[in-house]
Design an enzyme around this catalytic site. Structure first.
Site, PDB file in Angstrom:
ATOM      1  N   CYS A   1       0.837  -1.200   0.000  1.00 46.49           N
ATOM      2  CA  CYS A   1       0.000   0.000   0.000  1.00 46.49           C
ATOM      3  C   CYS A   1       0.878   1.259   0.000  1.00 46.49           C
ATOM      4  O   CYS A   1       1.907   1.286  -0.679  1.00 46.49           O
ATOM      5  CB  CYS A   1      -0.944  -0.074   1.207  1.00 46.49           C
ATOM      6  SG  CYS A   1      -2.438   0.940   1.105  1.00 46.49           S
ATOM      7  N   THR A   2       0.511   2.271   0.757  1.00 52.39           N
ATOM      8  CA  THR A   2       1.298   3.506   0.760  1.00 52.39           C
ATOM      9  C   THR A   2       2.627   3.369   1.512  1.00 52.39           C
ATOM     10  O   THR A   2       3.372   4.350   1.622  1.00 52.39           O
ATOM     11  CB  THR A   2       0.474   4.669   1.356  1.00 52.39           C
ATOM     12  OG1 THR A   2      -0.059   4.239   2.613  1.00 52.39           O
ATOM     13  CG2 THR A   2      -0.671   5.058   0.444  1.00 52.39           C
TER      14      THR A   2
END
Lengths: 216, 216
Positions: free
Chosen positions: A100-101
């Site tokens: 993800c981030t």
């Protein structure tokens, strides 16, 4: 083989746990959850905390580094202690990975410059703005850097890594034991597949959040 | 709407977290992790603990009960405090759910008698022996009882539940935000799909474990 999973306030729990559940079954591996301080670290839904058993300083040279994402990504990108640990750990790691981030944190530490990488679909532009070739792929290998797309994609990344490290058969055994035979009742898991108005709504919301952050 | 996730020693972390990550995003819902005592509860890989914020006694009437599985299932099935809590919570719950061998705990509490249910593929026979119609399906609804197959299947169960409770659109939004667009590099996630010798090996091992438990 030591696997270090970084925790920080407001991380997305499945980012860390999806990858951990499968990768942690790597034969002979020891996993350790690390944070700036030991103790509970609360995820982004606030209703669940995971325990960090070691401080960053206690785990300077893991073989595999795993960085989850989540709303806490942005404070983490500005946290010099986290960035310094990532640079040090990366200097000797065999694999440096994110879900993800989490790739934004790796990029903030200067580790993804000019590399192919991926991220949650809502943050691909921001990843690109950090000098990274941001692709929308689910799992991206560039040398020892392995990045995964949003939240649940850490499970797929872990299977890929298990295959590379321990061979296809071990990865298949872990897939069978975790019964990873996905059968989602909807087919809306990517911006290409979800209803267009839903995608547009969230892109707009993300844009507003980014602007609010810049002016705050 | 209150969601209670039961924790007990040696549970499988992804069983709880896969379902939680998606279901916890139900608009207006509050999730609470519960255990016999508050504090860290260590999962089956021992390298990760989740924090229980409330005791069982503090959460007597959740709307949704979620029971994960794992090696700790067998001690949990013999734990009268856990079974009594499940019976009490089930008496007023809207949904009583499980992932993996969590359905064995529900069955031990007497809640699945004569019902269709599912479980980790290695424990389907044991589930059937408890008077349950054990199917090999990934997610099974029987009235308010919702059971999921092994480990990762809790994610699919959560999407089904989100759809039933909040509608298809909300479920699709959660699928998109968690980017649940599975792309496993292998197709070995069920006993029908995995290499036959791998399945046979694990069935044999499970049989030996069961026999060892019975003679110990």
């Amino acid at each position: 083989m030591q696997i270090a999973v970084l925790l920080y306030d407001d991380f997305t729990v499945l980012d860390a746990v999806g990858a951990y559940e499968l990768l942690g079954r790597l034969p002979g591996a020891e996993t350790v959850f690390v944070a700036k301080e030991t103790g509970p670290v609360r995820g982004d839904q606030r209703s669940l905390a995971l325990v960090a058993d070691k401080t960053l300083a206690e785990v300077p040279h893991p073989d595999i580094v795993l960085v989850p994402g989540g709303p806490g990504t942005w404070p983490a990108m500005a946290d010099e202690e986290i960035l310094a640990w990532l640079r040090e750990a990366d200097a000797t790691s065999t694999w440096t990975t994110s879900v993800c981030t989490g790739s934004l944190v790796l990029a903030a530490a200067g580790l993804l410059k000019g590399r192919r990488a991926t991220c949650h679909w809502l943050s691909l532009e921001e990843l690109a703005a950090k000098g990274t070739e941001a692709t929308g792929e689910r799992v991206v290998f560039d040398g020892k850097y392995v990045t995964a797309a949003g939240v649940s994609s850490g499970i797929d990344m872990a299977l890929h890594l298990l295959g590379r490290i321990a061979g296809d058969r071990t990865a298949q055994i872990v897939q069978l034991l975790t019964e990873y035979d996905p059968q989602p009742p909807y087919d809306a898991g990517s911006p290409e597949k979800a209803p267009a108005e839903v995608v547009a709504y969230w892109r707009e919301l993300a844009q507003q959040s980014a602007e609010a952050l810049q002016t705050s």
